[in-house]
Design a protein around this motif. Structure first.
Motif, short mmCIF file in Angstrom:
data_model
loop_
_atom_site.label_atom_id
_atom_site.label_comp_id
_atom_site.label_asym_id
_atom_site.label_seq_id
_atom_site.Cartn_x
_atom_site.Cartn_y
_atom_site.Cartn_z
N SER A 145 4.20 6.59 -4.69
CA SER A 145 3.19 5.53 -4.83
C SER A 145 3.86 4.17 -4.72
O SER A 145 3.48 3.22 -5.40
CB SER A 145 2.45 5.66 -6.16
N ARG A 146 4.84 4.10 -3.84
CA ARG A 146 5.53 2.82 -3.61
C ARG A 146 4.53 1.78 -3.13
O ARG A 146 3.63 2.06 -2.33
CB ARG A 146 6.63 3.00 -2.58
N ASP A 147 4.69 0.58 -3.61
CA ASP A 147 3.76 -0.51 -3.27
C ASP A 147 3.64 -0.72 -1.77
O ASP A 147 2.53 -0.91 -1.25
CB ASP A 147 4.19 -1.82 -3.95
N ASP A 148 4.77 -0.67 -1.04
CA ASP A 148 4.71 -0.92 0.40
C ASP A 148 3.92 0.18 1.11
O ASP A 148 3.18 -0.10 2.06
CB ASP A 148 6.11 -1.05 1.00
N GLU A 149 4.01 1.42 0.64
CA GLU A 149 3.25 2.52 1.26
C GLU A 149 1.76 2.39 0.95
O GLU A 149 0.91 2.61 1.83
CB GLU A 149 3.78 3.87 0.78
N VAL A 150 1.45 2.01 -0.28
CA VAL A 150 0.04 1.83 -0.66
C VAL A 150 -0.58 0.70 0.14
O VAL A 150 -1.70 0.81 0.65
CB VAL A 150 -0.09 1.59 -2.19
N VAL A 151 0.14 -0.41 0.30
CA VAL A 151 -0.36 -1.56 1.08
C VAL A 151 -0.54 -1.16 2.54
O VAL A 151 -1.57 -1.47 3.16
CB VAL A 151 0.59 -2.77 0.94
N SER A 154 -3.55 0.97 2.95
CA SER A 154 -4.75 0.14 2.85
C SER A 154 -5.00 -0.59 4.16
O SER A 154 -6.15 -0.68 4.63
CB SER A 154 -4.58 -0.85 1.70
#
Length: 180
Positions: A145-151, A154
């Motif tokens: 759930s790394r931020d860069d992957e979630v972004v 999205s």
């Protein structure tokens, strides 16, 4: 019930019943279910029956084509089983490259995509599939759930992002929402 009693050697016969009471049971509703108690006057005294009826909700997954992409054989198997039990047509792939190839022949209504896989990661596979089919729908299922992957997910307009481990009911809710 009478047939079962006959098998046990009890000779039971009833006159036509007369309804004395028909009353709803107040219960916590878990689904579209109604429960009632029916009391009938019979020559043998009284017998109380509990009658429950349920309205079956339509299965939004039924008949849908869903592709499961994950490098874990176990995860592919679990997801496939859950989806097939809900009458979906399922295709699987163990990496992003194979997912692109199978997408073109299977034409899924929804693709469930892991991110971290050999050969080609899930996010790059989504980019390449969207180049083929801009209307393609995706749900990410990842242990990351790394931020860069979630972004990035999205920005790629994935329908949902599920973190492993997951529970089947929540998984089915997400899939149903993604298909509507």
């Amino acid at each position: 019930a009478i047939t079962e009693w006959d098998k046990l050697g009890f000779r039971v016969r009833f006159s036509p019943p007369v309804s004395l009471e028909f009353s709803p049971i107040k219960e916590k509703k878990l689904s579209d279910t109604e429960a009632h108690i029916i009391i009938l006057q019979l020559e043998v005294d009284q017998i109380a029956f509990r009658v429950t009826s349920a309205t079956i909700k339509s299965n939004k997954i039924q008949g849908k084509r869903i592709m499961v992409v994950d490098d874990s054989h176990m995860i592919r198997g679990i997801l496939s089983k859950v989806l097939i039990e809900n009458d979906a047509m399922v295709e699987t792939a163990e990496d992003g490259l194979l997912a692109i190839e199978k997408y073109q022949s299977f034409h899924p209504d929804l693709t469930i995509m892991d991110i971290n896989m050999p050969k080609l990661d899930g996010l790059e596979a989504i980019v390449q599939i969207q180049a083929i089919d801009p209307k393609a729908k995706f749900v990410i299922l990842s242990s990351s759930s790394r931020d860069d992957e979630v972004v990035t997910a999205s920005m790629l307009k994935v329908c949902s992002y599920i973190i492993k481990p997951f529970k089947a009911p929540e998984f089915l809710d997400v899939i149903t929402k993604a298909l509507t």
